[in-house]
Write a protein that holds these residues in place. Structure first.
Motif, short mmCIF file in Angstrom:
data_model
loop_
_atom_site.label_atom_id
_atom_site.label_comp_id
_atom_site.label_asym_id
_atom_site.label_seq_id
_atom_site.Cartn_x
_atom_site.Cartn_y
_atom_site.Cartn_z
N SER A 36 -23.55 104.13 42.93
CA SER A 36 -24.43 105.15 43.49
C SER A 36 -23.62 106.38 43.90
CB SER A 36 -25.19 104.60 44.70
OG SER A 36 -24.28 104.34 45.76
N THR A 37 -24.29 107.54 43.92
CA THR A 37 -23.69 108.74 44.52
C THR A 37 -24.42 109.12 45.80
OG1 THR A 37 -25.08 110.16 43.15
CG2 THR A 37 -22.90 109.62 42.30
N PHE A 38 -25.74 108.98 45.77
CA PHE A 38 -26.60 109.29 46.91
C PHE A 38 -26.33 110.68 47.45
CE2 PHE A 38 -29.76 106.38 48.00
CZ PHE A 38 -30.30 106.77 49.22
N GLN A 39 -26.22 111.64 46.53
CA GLN A 39 -26.04 113.04 46.88
C GLN A 39 -27.05 113.87 46.10
OE1 GLN A 39 -21.88 113.30 45.68
NE2 GLN A 39 -21.28 113.66 47.80
N PRO A 40 -27.65 114.88 46.72
CA PRO A 40 -28.54 115.76 45.97
C PRO A 40 -27.74 116.64 45.02
CG PRO A 40 -28.19 116.62 48.17
CD PRO A 40 -27.50 115.28 48.12
N ALA A 41 -28.44 117.44 44.24
CA ALA A 41 -27.77 118.26 43.23
C ALA A 41 -27.23 119.57 43.79
CB ALA A 41 -28.74 118.56 42.08
N HIS A 42 -27.29 119.75 45.10
CA HIS A 42 -26.73 120.95 45.72
C HIS A 42 -25.75 120.54 46.82
CE1 HIS A 42 -29.93 119.90 48.58
NE2 HIS A 42 -29.20 120.53 49.49
N VAL A 43 -24.84 121.42 47.16
CA VAL A 43 -24.00 121.22 48.34
C VAL A 43 -24.61 122.01 49.49
CG1 VAL A 43 -21.95 120.90 46.92
CG2 VAL A 43 -22.46 123.17 47.85
N ALA A 44 -24.25 121.65 50.70
CA ALA A 44 -24.76 122.36 51.87
C ALA A 44 -24.19 123.77 51.92
CB ALA A 44 -24.39 121.58 53.14
N ASP A 45 -24.79 124.61 52.74
CA ASP A 45 -24.25 125.96 52.93
C ASP A 45 -22.85 125.87 53.54
OD1 ASP A 45 -26.59 127.09 51.98
OD2 ASP A 45 -27.49 127.24 53.99
N LYS A 46 -22.08 126.92 53.37
CA LYS A 46 -20.72 126.95 53.90
C LYS A 46 -20.70 126.63 55.39
CE LYS A 46 -16.71 129.98 54.50
NZ LYS A 46 -16.15 131.34 54.27
N GLY A 47 -19.81 125.71 55.78
CA GLY A 47 -19.69 125.32 57.18
C GLY A 47 -20.66 124.24 57.61
N HIS A 48 -21.49 123.74 56.67
CA HIS A 48 -22.47 122.71 57.00
C HIS A 48 -22.10 121.37 56.34
CE1 HIS A 48 -25.69 125.20 58.98
NE2 HIS A 48 -24.92 126.15 58.44
N VAL A 49 -22.84 120.34 56.70
CA VAL A 49 -22.50 118.96 56.33
C VAL A 49 -23.69 118.27 55.67
CG1 VAL A 49 -21.93 116.67 57.27
CG2 VAL A 49 -20.74 118.70 58.13
N GLN A 50 -23.39 117.46 54.67
CA GLN A 50 -24.34 116.47 54.13
C GLN A 50 -23.78 115.09 54.43
OE1 GLN A 50 -25.03 117.12 49.95
NE2 GLN A 50 -26.37 118.87 50.30
N ALA A 51 -24.65 114.16 54.84
CA ALA A 51 -24.21 112.80 55.13
C ALA A 51 -25.25 111.82 54.58
CB ALA A 51 -24.04 112.60 56.63
N GLU A 52 -24.82 110.59 54.36
CA GLU A 52 -25.73 109.56 53.85
C GLU A 52 -25.32 108.19 54.38
OE1 GLU A 52 -24.84 107.08 51.59
OE2 GLU A 52 -22.86 107.77 51.01
N LEU A 53 -26.31 107.30 54.50
CA LEU A 53 -26.09 105.94 54.97
C LEU A 53 -27.12 105.05 54.30
CD1 LEU A 53 -24.89 103.85 56.99
CD2 LEU A 53 -26.69 104.57 58.60
N GLY A 54 -26.66 103.98 53.63
CA GLY A 54 -27.62 103.15 52.92
C GLY A 54 -27.05 101.85 52.41
N LEU A 55 -27.75 101.29 51.42
CA LEU A 55 -27.42 99.98 50.89
C LEU A 55 -27.65 99.97 49.39
CD1 LEU A 55 -26.58 97.25 52.29
CD2 LEU A 55 -28.97 96.55 51.99
N ASP A 56 -26.66 99.44 48.64
CA ASP A 56 -26.75 99.29 47.19
C ASP A 56 -26.90 97.82 46.82
OD1 ASP A 56 -26.13 101.97 47.24
OD2 ASP A 56 -24.09 101.73 46.47
#
Length: 278
Positions: A21-41
């Motif tokens: 899994s990647t569990f990431q959307p197709a965009h990155v966050a704006d500069k200085g911001h964060v994307q995070a994820e937590l889950g189960l495969d």
């Protein structure tokens, strides 16, 4: 019985399978911001891996009542190797990505027993191009031993080492209440482990202990798609990865080359979890 065996092996192998899994959307966050994820495969191997594991389960039971032939012992080693390569497994994952520069993200992810360091760059933006597109690369390594020491009740893994290189490519779109993404899934892995088989003793048979090594490479080729629903900063997502693993391995017993092991298989890999952006 097969479903029960799969469930038990999945619990045994928690965190052992490579994380597809990647569990990431197709965009990155704006500069200085964060994307995070937590889950189960959940990793569900089919084909050669499933067949060899089934044979290993049968032989583990037979070994309780009679001496195994040389060919049966080799099959038992192969079953241990199959479980080391890509077992049925439930894998927790947690990751965080930080956009250090415009369009460029650094990310770190932990999946059961492995740690991955990666990066992504956003090539296309939905506001300008009508679609989001990111591409990146990552390197992962198993940083702790497998969660438990025994397989099939008879086989133990020792000195397990695995490296992984993957190339995530995602295309999709996003809004205030949704995320949709998909793309190819490519990952290369190298692995090496020692296998120890402790054959049980019974009347007329004293039992034996045999050593082997299993090493090789695997190439995962497939695709994945995901969708997440939520609002602004918090989303509940589901991702499905389907991939073929092309493997090349060598099993050596007592230091002598015994057999080349072909465990090419099809992997079904669903994932569920939370996605955050802030």
């Amino acid at each position: 019985m097969r479903l029960l065996a799969f469930a038990l092996l999945s619990l045994w192998a928690c965190g052992c399978a490579p994380a597809l899994s990647t569990f990431q959307p197709a965009h990155v966050a704006d500069k200085g911001h964060v994307q995070a994820e937590l889950g189960l495969d959940v990793s569900v191997p089919t084909g050669a891996i499933a067949s060899v594991v089934d044979a290993g389960v049968v032989l583990a039971n037979i070994a309780e009542s009679r001496e195994l032939t040389e060919g049966e012992r080799l099959t038992l080693f192969e079953a241990g190797g199959a479980l080391a390569l890509n077992p049925p497994s439930v894998t927790p994952h947690i990751g965080v990505g930080y956009t250090a520069l415009d369009r460029w993200e650094l990310n770190l992810r932990y999946t059961g027993s492995a740690l991955r360091l990666g990066t992504r760059y956003q090539l296309l933006k939905r506001a300008k191009h009508g679609v989001d597109l990111t591409a990146g690369a990552g390197v992962g390594r198993y940083v702790i031993d497998l969660p438990v020491g025994s397989i099939l009740g008879l086989v133990e893994l020792e000195d397990f080492t695995r490296w992984q290189i993957d190339l995530p490519i995602q295309i999709g779109t996003a809004g205030t209440w949704y995320r949709v993404w998909g793309g190819p899934r490519l990952m290369f892995t190298t692995f090496d482990t020692a296998l120890v088989v402790d054959l049980p003793a019974f009347t007329g048979y004293p039992g034996e202990r045999e050593l082997a090594s299993f090493s090789g490479t695997g190439l995962y080729v497939g695709g994945q798609a995901g969708v997440a629903l939520g609002y602004k900063h918090v989303f509940l997502g589901f991702e499905l990865t389907l991939a073929e693993i092309f493997s090349s391995g060598e099993l050596a017993v007592l230091g002598e080359r015994a057999v080349a092991v072909d465990l090419d298989s099809f992997i079904i890999y669903p994932s569920i979890g939370l996605m955050l952006e802030f």
